[in-house]
Write an enzyme that holds these catalytic residues in place. Structure first.
Site, PDB file in Angstrom:
ATOM      1  N   GLY B 127       0.834  -1.204   0.000  1.00  0.00           N
ATOM      2  CA  GLY B 127       0.000   0.000   0.000  1.00  0.00           C
ATOM      3  C   GLY B 127       0.864   1.248   0.000  1.00  0.00           C
ATOM      4  O   GLY B 127       1.063   1.872   1.045  1.00  0.00           O
ATOM      5  N   GLU B 244      15.087  -6.096  -2.180  1.00  0.00           N
ATOM      6  CA  GLU B 244      14.067  -6.980  -2.757  1.00  0.00           C
ATOM      7  C   GLU B 244      13.643  -6.631  -4.176  1.00  0.00           C
ATOM      8  O   GLU B 244      12.769  -7.275  -4.721  1.00  0.00           O
ATOM      9  CB  GLU B 244      12.835  -7.018  -1.858  1.00  0.00           C
ATOM     10  CG  GLU B 244      13.066  -7.834  -0.619  1.00  0.00           C
ATOM     11  CD  GLU B 244      13.426  -6.961   0.555  1.00  0.00           C
ATOM     12  OE1 GLU B 244      12.894  -5.848   0.630  1.00  0.00           O
ATOM     13  OE2 GLU B 244      14.257  -7.366   1.386  1.00  0.00           O
TER      14      GLU B 244
END
Lengths: 374, 389
Positions: B127, B244
């Protein structure tokens, strides 16, 4: 395979970087472009003393028995420094041809001298284009009772004007089994060497063979064994050129970024503008991808793993990436970059020469296509 | 080119391949494609919950949280294998939120989420983006008022792609209205399925895929769901991008192979496509670009395995891959000619209608996760030290 250089390669690379930062400079690069020999014998002797000429020569012939990846580490620094000289022709082409194709006697006679820096070699094989098949070789050999007679014109032979021995590929017929390599000593009757005037001022020569009589002793190895040896050496040469290009690209990116940080327009460094930053980011991408694929290919070659497709991917990618990188460098450096006094223009000219050498982009892509089964 | 794995890791990868050969069903592939390879669908969960308990989803995690303590290289290799087989590859939980929890979460938080992430039991949705905070992420406005034992959250998110299938929201909120923008952001974990006041509404992309806008209306989030320190969220988001940001590319290798196979059999105006020099050059170029992507991708794992933090390199891999995808898609359309526009299910469709879909989809790839231009800014500023504007 690791993405890291080995300890020895790192050391070699660092010592080469040190060496060339002391020995080479912008003024000398320009001087050598105008020079008749095209290289500095003084620097050549120093390089020989360090042992670089014998880098890929086995110990029994007074060499250092290093791997192809070690050699690539030095070549990268040569590309970075803008080194000019007969190193590529003597070591990457010459000593590799001797090692792969020469008889024991020929190796014993030439390799120790070469390793000491006392014998310059080169290779003549191309005509007006990169030969794809044996029938494309421009030099024709005719067998006689006591040997051979060679005729033809070979072009783009690096440093032939100073070579002690030219190794040439010649064909008796048009099949790969009819190709032989010959050792042609300096001064052989009927051989005429003339420098070509090239964009990179890099001493590529025309070598004319006019009724050149050679004995069987001049055959490198045995008759008819030349084509696979030539192909193996040209594969290495293509990747060795990539290593040089990676070094050149690294230097160009450094020149460009330094300039972008320093040069002010509109009241601030141009390197703060996104248009410039995005060019620099693309240059970084071209450099990193070139370095990664070159390193991986060197490791494969050094391990003796068959890798024709890999070699052609490497040469086509690095040639294209390097050309684009230097072009972007010119956009960033603007009017300063295109002046004769800017080093950038030297790398621009050399990038195209390197792209053309040992198979251009289209040629190598065609090899890849064939390897893909198309 | 081979992936640099040790013998044990190679055995795991071989086992993964055998598992795929046996367990992948047509239903899974259909759902996976429909969800543009995000995790969270019904078939995907069935599949991953058989696969992940072996430690294969998070092989480089510590064993106590469900990993195998292997190299990052193996993790990258498995993810790319998943991509090649067109099963779900985007795990907002296991591969984005999870590693951040591992790094910044409390022990309690680790125990609560990590084992369930590792087994694929739960999935997260990121989000981050808002209507007024896209590329300029630090401008985000969704407000979380500190009420002591909980935060009261109000505001709107957009482009939250997993939100309709995920169990939890990895939510970036503003917890400090004063001072520099990037020092007022925190990360909260929100239970999407059991929290009153959250509305998830679909936004449909040009590729027919679904992303979401998410509305928070006086949503109470327990304080224990705060990740790390309050107001340090932006730092975590940036670090997560370093660690990541990796984009597997196996599905494009697969697509390339399909185009190649088609080219070898098809003719155009009576001539074999494979003999067309333009097509030969183009496909050779793409094969070479795939080779370059292989190295860019696995070099990220190499850097991590050697204690280095990739930052600009991750942006480079993302850009090179996503821009390559557009080139490859365009080449496919050029090779196929008018046949390329036929959709899945259409009469005469070639390659199952994949080419026209990818031609639409690959536009999205150079935008989401940070546009190509933002990635270039990162490369220039962090990779080359060029000054910010």
């Amino acid at each position: 395979m690791s993405y890291e250089l080995g300890v020895e390669q790192k050391m070699l690379k660092e010592s080469a970087r040190d060496f060339f930062s002391k020995e080479m400079n912008s003024a000398l690069i320009r001087e050598l472009e105008e020079d008749e020999k095209g290289y500095s014998p003084k620097i050549w002797k120093k390089m020989a003393k360090i042992g670089w000429m014998g880098l890929n020569v086995p110990e029994e012939y007074d060499g250092a028995a290093a791997t192809f990846a070690d050699l690539a580490a030095i070549l990268e620094e040569m590309g970075h420094a803008g080194y000019a000289g007969p190193f590529f022709s003597t070591v990457v082409l010459g000593s590799s041809l001797l090692l792969k194709g020469g008889s024991e006697a020929q190796k014993e006679a030439l390799l120790p001298k070469l390793a000491q820096g006392n014998h310059l070699l080169t290779l003549a094989y191309a005509g007006q284009a990169e030969p794809i098949a044996a029938a494309d070789l421009p030099l024709q050999a005719t067998a006689k009772e006591d040997g051979y007679v060679l005729n033809g014109v070979s072009l783009f032979v690096p440093f032939a004007h100073v070579a002690d021995t030219i190794i040439c590929a010649a064909r008796i017929g048009s099949s790969a089994e009819e190709v032989s390599l010959f050792l042609v000593p300096k001064g052989t009757a009927g051989v005429a060497v003339q420098e070509l005037q090239t964009m990179a001022a890099d001493k590529q020569c025309e070598v004319v063979f006019d009724q050149v009589r050679l004995s069987r002793e001049n055959l490198l190895g045995t008759a008819g064994s030349g084509w696979p040896v030539l192909q193996a050496v040209l594969r290495e040469a293509a990747v060795a050129k990539c290593a040089e290009m990676v070094g050149g690209a690294r230097k160009v990116l450094k020149l460009t970024v330094d300039y972008a940080k320093k040069r002010e327009q509109f009241g601030r460094p141009i390197g703060s503008f996104q248009a410039i930053q995005h060019h620099c980011a693309d240059m970084l991408t071209y450099l990193d991808t070139s370095a990664l694929i070159t390193h991986a290919t060197c490791v494969q070659l050094a391990a003796g793993i068959p890798c024709d497709k890999q070699v052609s991917m490497c040469k086509s990618w690095v040639s294209e990436a390097n050309r684009r990188l230097v072009g972007l460098g010119h956009q960033v450096m603007g009017g300063f970059g295109f002046m004769e006094e800017a080093d950038l223009q030297i790398y621009y000219r050399r990038a195209k020469a390197a792209e053309q050498a040992y198979g251009d982009v289209a040629r190598h892509r065609e090899i890849v296509a064939a390897e893909l089964g198309l | 080119m081979k992936i640099p794995l040790n013998q044990e890791e190679q055995q795991v990868l071989d086992e993964v391949r055998r598992f795929f050969a046996q367990e992948i069903t047509p239903e899974l592939l259909e759902e996976s494609h429909h969800l543009e390879y995000i995790y969270g669908g019904e078939e995907g969960r069935k599949f991953v919950q058989k696969f992940a308990p072996k430690g294969w989803l998070t092989p480089c995690w510590p064993k106590e949280y469900g990993g195998l303590e292997t190299s990052e290289m193996l993790m990258y290799a498995i993810r790319n294998e998943m991509a090649y087989h067109r099963v779900p590859i985007h795990f907002a939980g296991a591969h984005m939120a999870g590693p951040s929890i591992l790094r910044y979460g409390t022990e309690e938080m680790k125990k609560e989420y990590l084992p369930r992430l590792a087994t694929g039991e739960i999935e997260f949705a990121l989000g981050y983006s808002e209507p007024a905070a896209g590329s300029d992420l630090m401008a985000l406005e969704m407000h979380a008022a500190d009420k002591g034992d909980h935060f009261l959250v109000n505001g709107q998110k957009t482009f939250n792609t997993h939100a309709h299938v995920a169990d939890y929201h990895w939510l970036a909120v503003r917890t400090n209205l004063e001072g520099p923008k990037h020092k007022g952001i925190s990360i909260l974990i929100v239970d999407l399925k059991n929290t009153p006041g959250i509305t998830v509404r679909p936004m449909i992309t040009m590729a027919g895929t679904r992303t979401n806008e998410v509305f928070y209306d006086n949503v109470k989030v327990p304080r224990r769901n705060l990740v790390g320190e309050v107001n340090s969220g932006f730092k975590y988001i940036m670090a997560a991008l370093d660690f990541e940001r990796m984009f597997p590319w196996g599905h494009y290798k697969k697509y390339f192979e399909e185009i190649l196979a088609y080219t070898k059999t098809a003719t155009r105006n009576g001539k074999p496509l494979a003999k067309d020099p333009l097509i030969r050059q183009k496909l050779a170029e793409h094969a070479t670009e795939l080779e370059v992507i292989h190295h860019l991708y696995f070099n990220l794992a190499h850097l991590l395995d050697n204690g280095k933090i990739p930052n600009y390199q991750a942006s480079m891999e993302k850009n090179f891959l996503s821009e390559f995808e557009q080139r490859l898609s365009n080449t496919a359309m050029e090779i196929l000619g008018p046949m390329g526009q036929l959709k899945t299910g259409s009469k005469h469709a070639v390659l199952e209608g994949f080419p026209e879909w990818l031609y639409r989809w690959t536009i999205i790839e150079t935008i989401y996760g940070g546009s190509a231009e933002i990635q270039r800014n990162i490369m220039a500023q962090r990779g080359l030290g060029l000054p910010r504007a």
